[in-house]
Design an enzyme around this catalytic site. Structure first.
Site, mmCIF file in Angstrom:
data_model
loop_
_atom_site.group_PDB
_atom_site.id
_atom_site.type_symbol
_atom_site.label_atom_id
_atom_site.label_comp_id
_atom_site.label_asym_id
_atom_site.label_seq_id
_atom_site.Cartn_x
_atom_site.Cartn_y
_atom_site.Cartn_z
ATOM 1 N N SER A 85 -8.464 -1.433 1.979
ATOM 2 C CA SER A 85 -7.542 -0.906 0.973
ATOM 3 C C SER A 85 -6.996 -2.041 0.119
ATOM 4 O O SER A 85 -6.393 -2.991 0.640
ATOM 5 C CB SER A 85 -6.388 -0.183 1.662
ATOM 6 O OG SER A 85 -5.328 -0.010 0.745
ATOM 7 N N MET A 123 -4.500 11.203 7.617
ATOM 8 C CA MET A 123 -3.577 10.069 7.562
ATOM 9 C C MET A 123 -3.055 9.780 8.965
ATOM 10 O O MET A 123 -2.577 10.680 9.655
ATOM 11 C CB MET A 123 -2.399 10.367 6.633
ATOM 12 C CG MET A 123 -2.733 10.384 5.151
ATOM 13 S SD MET A 123 -3.490 8.857 4.553
ATOM 14 C CE MET A 123 -2.217 7.639 4.906
ATOM 15 N N GLY A 128 2.308 5.961 1.983
ATOM 16 C CA GLY A 128 3.292 5.302 1.125
ATOM 17 C C GLY A 128 3.244 3.791 1.187
ATOM 18 O O GLY A 128 3.465 3.131 0.180
ATOM 19 N N PHE A 129 2.944 3.260 2.366
ATOM 20 C CA PHE A 129 3.003 1.806 2.533
ATOM 21 C C PHE A 129 1.922 1.325 3.493
ATOM 22 O O PHE A 129 1.568 2.036 4.436
ATOM 23 C CB PHE A 129 4.371 1.386 3.085
ATOM 24 C CG PHE A 129 5.504 1.799 2.193
ATOM 25 C CD1 PHE A 129 5.890 1.005 1.118
ATOM 26 C CD2 PHE A 129 6.147 3.004 2.388
ATOM 27 C CE1 PHE A 129 6.906 1.409 0.272
ATOM 28 C CE2 PHE A 129 7.173 3.416 1.550
ATOM 29 C CZ PHE A 129 7.558 2.611 0.476
ATOM 30 N N GLY A 130 1.456 0.101 3.253
ATOM 31 C CA GLY A 130 0.564 -0.550 4.201
ATOM 32 C C GLY A 130 1.380 -1.150 5.335
ATOM 33 O O GLY A 130 2.611 -1.193 5.289
ATOM 34 N N GLY A 131 0.665 -1.583 6.353
ATOM 35 C CA GLY A 131 1.301 -2.335 7.431
ATOM 36 C C GLY A 131 2.103 -1.524 8.430
ATOM 37 O O GLY A 131 2.870 -2.079 9.211
ATOM 38 N N ASP A 155 -6.806 6.650 7.934
ATOM 39 C CA ASP A 155 -6.150 5.686 7.046
ATOM 40 C C ASP A 155 -4.728 5.450 7.527
ATOM 41 O O ASP A 155 -3.923 6.384 7.583
ATOM 42 C CB ASP A 155 -6.156 6.283 5.625
ATOM 43 C CG ASP A 155 -5.477 5.396 4.596
ATOM 44 O OD1 ASP A 155 -5.183 4.227 4.905
ATOM 45 O OD2 ASP A 155 -5.249 5.892 3.472
ATOM 46 N N GLY A 156 -4.444 4.179 7.860
ATOM 47 C CA GLY A 156 -3.097 3.797 8.258
ATOM 48 C C GLY A 156 -3.052 3.201 9.651
ATOM 49 O O GLY A 156 -3.408 3.859 10.623
ATOM 50 N N GLY A 157 -2.674 1.928 9.713
ATOM 51 C CA GLY A 157 -2.522 1.278 11.014
ATOM 52 C C GLY A 157 -3.830 1.004 11.737
ATOM 53 O O GLY A 157 -3.843 0.823 12.955
ATOM 54 N N MET A 175 -0.521 5.798 -6.202
ATOM 55 C CA MET A 175 0.773 6.385 -5.816
ATOM 56 C C MET A 175 1.630 6.582 -7.054
ATOM 57 O O MET A 175 1.649 5.728 -7.938
ATOM 58 C CB MET A 175 1.505 5.431 -4.869
ATOM 59 C CG MET A 175 0.738 5.094 -3.612
ATOM 60 S SD MET A 175 1.640 3.853 -2.680
ATOM 61 C CE MET A 175 0.654 3.809 -1.184
ATOM 62 N N HIS A 211 -11.142 1.076 -0.897
ATOM 63 C CA HIS A 211 -10.196 2.195 -0.885
ATOM 64 C C HIS A 211 -9.079 1.864 -1.874
ATOM 65 O O HIS A 211 -8.414 0.838 -1.765
ATOM 66 C CB HIS A 211 -9.657 2.334 0.538
ATOM 67 C CG HIS A 211 -8.722 3.472 0.758
ATOM 68 N ND1 HIS A 211 -9.156 4.759 0.984
ATOM 69 C CD2 HIS A 211 -7.368 3.527 0.833
ATOM 70 C CE1 HIS A 211 -8.110 5.545 1.187
ATOM 71 N NE2 HIS A 211 -7.003 4.830 1.089
ATOM 72 N N GLY A 260 -6.096 -1.892 5.465
ATOM 73 C CA GLY A 260 -5.476 -2.721 4.438
ATOM 74 C C GLY A 260 -5.065 -4.068 4.989
ATOM 75 O O GLY A 260 -5.754 -5.077 4.804
ATOM 76 N N SER A 261 -3.963 -4.080 5.721
ATOM 77 C CA SER A 261 -3.449 -5.359 6.214
ATOM 78 C C SER A 261 -4.399 -6.033 7.190
ATOM 79 O O SER A 261 -4.466 -7.261 7.245
ATOM 80 C CB SER A 261 -2.060 -5.163 6.836
ATOM 81 O OG SER A 261 -2.020 -4.013 7.631
ATOM 82 N N ASP A 305 -5.619 3.018 -3.424
ATOM 83 C CA ASP A 305 -4.459 3.871 -3.190
ATOM 84 C C ASP A 305 -3.669 4.047 -4.480
ATOM 85 O O ASP A 305 -3.045 3.109 -4.972
ATOM 86 C CB ASP A 305 -3.559 3.239 -2.122
ATOM 87 C CG ASP A 305 -4.147 3.374 -0.736
ATOM 88 O OD1 ASP A 305 -4.466 4.499 -0.330
ATOM 89 O OD2 ASP A 305 -4.300 2.335 -0.047
ATOM 90 N N HIS A 325 -7.815 7.281 -3.183
ATOM 91 C CA HIS A 325 -6.907 8.095 -2.374
ATOM 92 C C HIS A 325 -5.694 8.369 -3.248
ATOM 93 O O HIS A 325 -4.864 7.484 -3.458
ATOM 94 C CB HIS A 325 -6.532 7.319 -1.095
ATOM 95 C CG HIS A 325 -5.508 8.000 -0.247
ATOM 96 N ND1 HIS A 325 -4.819 7.333 0.748
ATOM 97 C CD2 HIS A 325 -5.059 9.279 -0.217
ATOM 98 C CE1 HIS A 325 -3.984 8.179 1.338
ATOM 99 N NE2 HIS A 325 -4.098 9.354 0.772
ATOM 100 N N MET A 372 -2.318 9.672 -3.927
ATOM 101 C CA MET A 372 -1.044 10.112 -3.344
ATOM 102 C C MET A 372 -0.126 10.464 -4.504
ATOM 103 O O MET A 372 0.848 9.768 -4.800
ATOM 104 C CB MET A 372 -0.463 9.004 -2.463
ATOM 105 C CG MET A 372 -1.209 8.879 -1.146
ATOM 106 S SD MET A 372 -0.901 7.317 -0.331
ATOM 107 C CE MET A 372 -2.100 6.314 -1.195
HETATM 108 C C1 DX5 Z 1 -0.885 4.100 2.947
HETATM 109 C C2 DX5 Z 1 -2.227 3.925 2.304
HETATM 110 C C3 DX5 Z 1 -3.147 3.123 3.108
HETATM 111 C C4 DX5 Z 1 -2.677 1.712 3.379
HETATM 112 C C5 DX5 Z 1 -3.238 1.296 4.695
HETATM 113 O O1 DX5 Z 1 -0.186 5.121 2.329
HETATM 114 O O2 DX5 Z 1 -2.824 5.172 2.075
HETATM 115 O O3 DX5 Z 1 -4.450 3.122 2.547
HETATM 116 O O4 DX5 Z 1 -3.058 0.808 2.397
HETATM 117 O O5 DX5 Z 1 -2.723 0.061 5.043
HETATM 118 P P1 DX5 Z 1 -2.772 -0.484 6.545
HETATM 119 O O6 DX5 Z 1 -4.192 -0.579 6.938
HETATM 120 O O7 DX5 Z 1 -2.095 -1.814 6.442
HETATM 121 O O8 DX5 Z 1 -2.011 0.510 7.393
HETATM 122 ZN ZN ZN Z 2 -4.977 5.231 1.539
#
Ligand code: DX5
Ligand code: ZN
Length: 221
Positions: A9, A136, A141-144, A174-176, A36, A32, A196-197, A34, A65, A67
């Site tokens: 991401s 999801m 909303g946020f990475g990490g 997607d996420g974590g 938003m 990917h 992502g992270s 994102d 993606h 959002m």
């Molecule tokens: C969150 C995004 C994800 C995010 C994932 O709303 O849709 O794509 O970037 O980031 P990580 O892998 O750090 O959870």
């Molecule tokens: Zn995403």
């Protein structure tokens, strides 16, 4: 072994250097993206003009993606931009069957995304209209953020329904997603992994992609 797709991401990339950030992950299956709007989620990332330029310079396919609210109105333009895949949120679409058909008619693969608290069952009758379901594994909303294990049961139910249908529908999470959590998601049935992270936070993103790919292999059922 089932094929394992790793889609990093760019939300976790350096937004001042997006082109070089894309090249760092050119060994991945897709990037990917994102999008938003600060309404569907409490964060604002990037929109169509930036995505159009990413599409022009990316060495790998784009997996958007969205959002965003009012997906029925805004999503088709992302397919028109030539993206390989466009995923909208079920919670943000009034007419998901119509929208999925519009995306496909414009040449993109169509995906539907579900927040952690949204059930997959209402959408199983439209599997034939979809190329991907995105479950999801954090609140968007946020990475990490930390992977939510409560989503594993839904991943399993979606996998069972896809297998029973005989259709070629991808199951994205997607996420974590990290080297630690990817195996749980893969065992539950996911076959496309957004990270992502775990990729952009690594010293060597290409090595991180290779390690995730190895850890996410799921034995054939
Ligand atoms: C969150 C995004 C994800 C995010 C994932 O709303 O849709 O794509 O970037 O980031 P990580 O892998 O750090 O959870
Ligand atoms: Zn995403």
């Amino acid at each position: 072994m089932a094929h394992c797709c790793i889609n990093p991401s760019i939300l976790s990339a350096d937004f001042a250097n997006l082109q070089s950030e894309l090249h760092k992950i050119r060994t991945a299956d897709a990037v990917h993206v994102d999008v938003m709007d600060n309404h569907f989620v409490p964060n604002l990332s990037l929109g169509l003009p930036v995505v159009q330029r990413l599409q022009e310079v990316s060495p790998i396919p784009l997996d958007a993606h969205l959002m965003i609210e009012h997906a029925d109105r805004w999503a088709p333009a992302y397919a028109d931009a030539g993206l390989a895949s466009v995923t909208f949120h079920a919670e943000a679409s009034i007419a998901p069957v119509k929208l999925a058909r519009e995306l496909r008619a414009r040449g993109a693969k169509a995906g539907i995304a579900l927040r952690p608290g949204s059930a997959v069952e209402p959408f199983l009758d439209m599997l034939g209209e979809l190329d991907m379901i995105l479950i999801m594994t954090v609140e968007p909303g946020f990475g990490g953020q930390e992977f939510l294990d409560l989503t594993l049961a839904k991943i399993r139910r979606a996998r069972a329904a896809i297998d029973a249908s005989g259709l070629d529908v991808k199951l994205q999470v997607d996420g974590g997603i990290t080297e630690k959590t990817i195996q749980r998601a893969a065992e539950a049935g996911a076959d496309v992994f957004v990270a992502g992270s775990a990729v952009y936070g690594a010293d060597d993103p290409a090595e991180a992609i290779a390690r995730l790919r190895a850890a996410g292999r799921r034995p054939e059922q």
